[in-house]
Scaffold this motif. Structure first.
Motif, PDB file in Angstrom:
ATOM      1  N   ASP A   1      39.264  24.667 -58.398  1.00 31.50           N
ATOM      2  CA  ASP A   1      37.927  24.236 -58.785  1.00 31.50           C
ATOM      3  C   ASP A   1      37.292  25.357 -59.609  1.00 31.50           C
ATOM      4  O   ASP A   1      37.044  26.449 -59.091  1.00 31.50           O
ATOM      5  N   THR A   2      37.046  25.098 -60.875  1.00 28.37           N
ATOM      6  CA  THR A   2      36.519  26.142 -61.756  1.00 28.37           C
ATOM      7  C   THR A   2      35.072  26.512 -61.441  1.00 28.37           C
ATOM      8  O   THR A   2      34.659  27.630 -61.705  1.00 28.37           O
ATOM      9  N   LEU A   3      34.307  25.586 -60.877  1.00 27.78           N
ATOM     10  CA  LEU A   3      32.916  25.897 -60.548  1.00 27.78           C
ATOM     11  C   LEU A   3      32.822  26.868 -59.370  1.00 27.78           C
ATOM     12  O   LEU A   3      32.093  27.848 -59.418  1.00 27.78           O
ATOM     13  N   THR A   4      33.579  26.581 -58.309  1.00 29.83           N
ATOM     14  CA  THR A   4      33.542  27.448 -57.130  1.00 29.83           C
ATOM     15  C   THR A   4      34.593  28.545 -57.199  1.00 29.83           C
ATOM     16  O   THR A   4      34.579  29.463 -56.382  1.00 29.83           O
ATOM     17  N   GLN A   5      35.495  28.429 -58.154  1.00 26.32           N
ATOM     18  CA  GLN A   5      36.611  29.355 -58.330  1.00 26.32           C
ATOM     19  C   GLN A   5      37.451  29.459 -57.061  1.00 26.32           C
ATOM     20  O   GLN A   5      37.825  30.545 -56.624  1.00 26.32           O
ATOM     21  N   GLU A   6      37.751  28.289 -56.465  1.00 31.98           N
ATOM     22  CA  GLU A   6      38.569  28.229 -55.258  1.00 31.98           C
ATOM     23  C   GLU A   6      39.913  27.580 -55.564  1.00 31.98           C
ATOM     24  O   GLU A   6      39.977  26.512 -56.166  1.00 31.98           O
ATOM     25  N   LEU A   7      40.954  28.245 -55.113  1.00 33.72           N
ATOM     26  CA  LEU A   7      42.308  27.718 -55.197  1.00 33.72           C
ATOM     27  C   LEU A   7      42.659  27.179 -53.816  1.00 33.72           C
ATOM     28  O   LEU A   7      42.594  27.912 -52.824  1.00 33.72           O
ATOM     29  N   VAL A   8      42.980  25.896 -53.735  1.00 32.69           N
ATOM     30  CA  VAL A   8      43.341  25.267 -52.470  1.00 32.69           C
ATOM     31  C   VAL A   8      44.797  24.835 -52.567  1.00 32.69           C
ATOM     32  O   VAL A   8      45.189  24.168 -53.525  1.00 32.69           O
ATOM     33  N   VAL A   9      45.578  25.225 -51.567  1.00 31.28           N
ATOM     34  CA  VAL A   9      46.987  24.854 -51.514  1.00 31.28           C
ATOM     35  C   VAL A   9      47.178  23.895 -50.337  1.00 31.28           C
ATOM     36  O   VAL A   9      46.742  24.179 -49.216  1.00 31.28           O
ATOM     37  N   TYR A  10      47.817  22.753 -50.605  1.00 33.88           N
ATOM     38  CA  TYR A  10      48.079  21.730 -49.593  1.00 33.88           C
ATOM     39  C   TYR A  10      49.545  21.837 -49.189  1.00 33.88           C
ATOM     40  O   TYR A  10      50.429  21.884 -50.036  1.00 33.88           O
ATOM     41  N   HIS A  11      49.782  21.888 -47.871  1.00 38.19           N
ATOM     42  CA  HIS A  11      51.148  22.034 -47.367  1.00 38.19           C
ATOM     43  C   HIS A  11      51.277  21.292 -46.044  1.00 38.19           C
ATOM     44  O   HIS A  11      50.338  20.612 -45.615  1.00 38.19           O
ATOM     45  N   ALA A  12      52.430  21.410 -45.399  1.00 40.29           N
ATOM     46  CA  ALA A  12      52.724  20.636 -44.190  1.00 40.29           C
ATOM     47  C   ALA A  12      51.732  20.887 -43.057  1.00 40.29           C
ATOM     48  O   ALA A  12      51.487  20.003 -42.238  1.00 40.29           O
ATOM     49  N   ASN A  13      51.141  22.068 -42.996  1.00 38.44           N
ATOM     50  CA  ASN A  13      50.187  22.379 -41.934  1.00 38.44           C
ATOM     51  C   ASN A  13      48.738  22.095 -42.321  1.00 38.44           C
ATOM     52  O   ASN A  13      47.828  22.484 -41.596  1.00 38.44           O
ATOM     53  N   GLY A  14      48.503  21.468 -43.468  1.00 42.33           N
ATOM     54  CA  GLY A  14      47.148  21.151 -43.900  1.00 42.33           C
ATOM     55  C   GLY A  14      46.833  21.743 -45.252  1.00 42.33           C
ATOM     56  O   GLY A  14      47.630  21.671 -46.174  1.00 42.33           O
ATOM     57  N   ALA A  15      45.679  22.371 -45.365  1.00 36.85           N
ATOM     58  CA  ALA A  15      45.242  22.963 -46.633  1.00 36.85           C
ATOM     59  C   ALA A  15      44.626  24.329 -46.355  1.00 36.85           C
ATOM     60  O   ALA A  15      44.001  24.540 -45.318  1.00 36.85           O
ATOM     61  N   ASP A  16      44.842  25.247 -47.290  1.00 36.79           N
ATOM     62  CA  ASP A  16      44.271  26.587 -47.181  1.00 36.79           C
ATOM     63  C   ASP A  16      43.586  26.956 -48.482  1.00 36.79           C
ATOM     64  O   ASP A  16      44.118  26.676 -49.562  1.00 36.79           O
ATOM     65  N   ILE A  17      42.422  27.586 -48.359  1.00 32.81           N
ATOM     66  CA  ILE A  17      41.765  28.176 -49.522  1.00 32.81           C
ATOM     67  C   ILE A  17      42.368  29.562 -49.688  1.00 32.81           C
ATOM     68  O   ILE A  17      42.360  30.366 -48.751  1.00 32.81           O
ATOM     69  N   ILE A  18      42.905  29.831 -50.855  1.00 35.86           N
ATOM     70  CA  ILE A  18      43.571  31.091 -51.138  1.00 35.86           C
ATOM     71  C   ILE A  18      42.560  32.041 -51.767  1.00 35.86           C
ATOM     72  O   ILE A  18      41.960  31.719 -52.793  1.00 35.86           O
ATOM     73  N   ARG A  19      42.391  33.194 -51.133  1.00 38.47           N
ATOM     74  CA  ARG A  19      41.426  34.186 -51.610  1.00 38.47           C
ATOM     75  C   ARG A  19      42.106  35.536 -51.792  1.00 38.47           C
ATOM     76  O   ARG A  19      43.172  35.789 -51.225  1.00 38.47           O
ATOM     77  N   LYS A  20      41.455  36.392 -52.542  1.00 39.81           N
ATOM     78  CA  LYS A  20      41.950  37.748 -52.751  1.00 39.81           C
ATOM     79  C   LYS A  20      42.172  38.414 -51.395  1.00 39.81           C
ATOM     80  O   LYS A  20      41.331  38.337 -50.504  1.00 39.81           O
ATOM     81  N   GLY A  21      43.323  39.050 -51.247  1.00 39.42           N
ATOM     82  CA  GLY A  21      43.658  39.733 -50.006  1.00 39.42           C
ATOM     83  C   GLY A  21      44.490  38.912 -49.049  1.00 39.42           C
ATOM     84  O   GLY A  21      45.036  39.458 -48.084  1.00 39.42           O
ATOM     85  N   ASN A  22      44.602  37.582 -49.284  1.00 39.43           N
ATOM     86  CA  ASN A  22      45.442  36.752 -48.430  1.00 39.43           C
ATOM     87  C   ASN A  22      46.900  37.181 -48.544  1.00 39.43           C
ATOM     88  O   ASN A  22      47.367  37.556 -49.613  1.00 39.43           O
ATOM     89  N   TYR A  23      47.606  37.097 -47.448  1.00 41.93           N
ATOM     90  CA  TYR A  23      49.032  37.372 -47.396  1.00 41.93           C
ATOM     91  C   TYR A  23      49.733  36.021 -47.378  1.00 41.93           C
ATOM     92  O   TYR A  23      49.482  35.199 -46.489  1.00 41.93           O
TER      93      TYR A  23
END
Length: 70
Positions: free
Chosen positions: A36-58
């Protein structure tokens, strides 16, 4: 410093392009992603649901499944 995009683990930086390249090398561990370019959020959808990917995530793709943590 050179980044190994084929490595099973990755720590997210402020460089979105690097994160997308890493994800493209591990497409088997997630279903899809959206940015989402407005919120600058990257969301990844996978078998366990969805995660917002942020700086510092492993990110871990070792088990054929995307695992994220702070």
């Amino acid at each position: 410093m050179s980044i190994d995009f084929t490595a099973d683990t990755y720590i997210v930086t402020d460089q979105l392009a690097d994160t997308l390249v890493w994800l493209s090398h591990h497409q088997d561990c997630f279903d899809s992603f959206s940015y989402d370019t407005l919120t600058q959020e990257l969301v990844v959808y996978h078998a366990n649901g969805a995660d917002i990917i942020r700086k510092g995530n492993y990110l871990n793709a070792r088990y054929g499944l995307l695992i994220t943590s702070l």
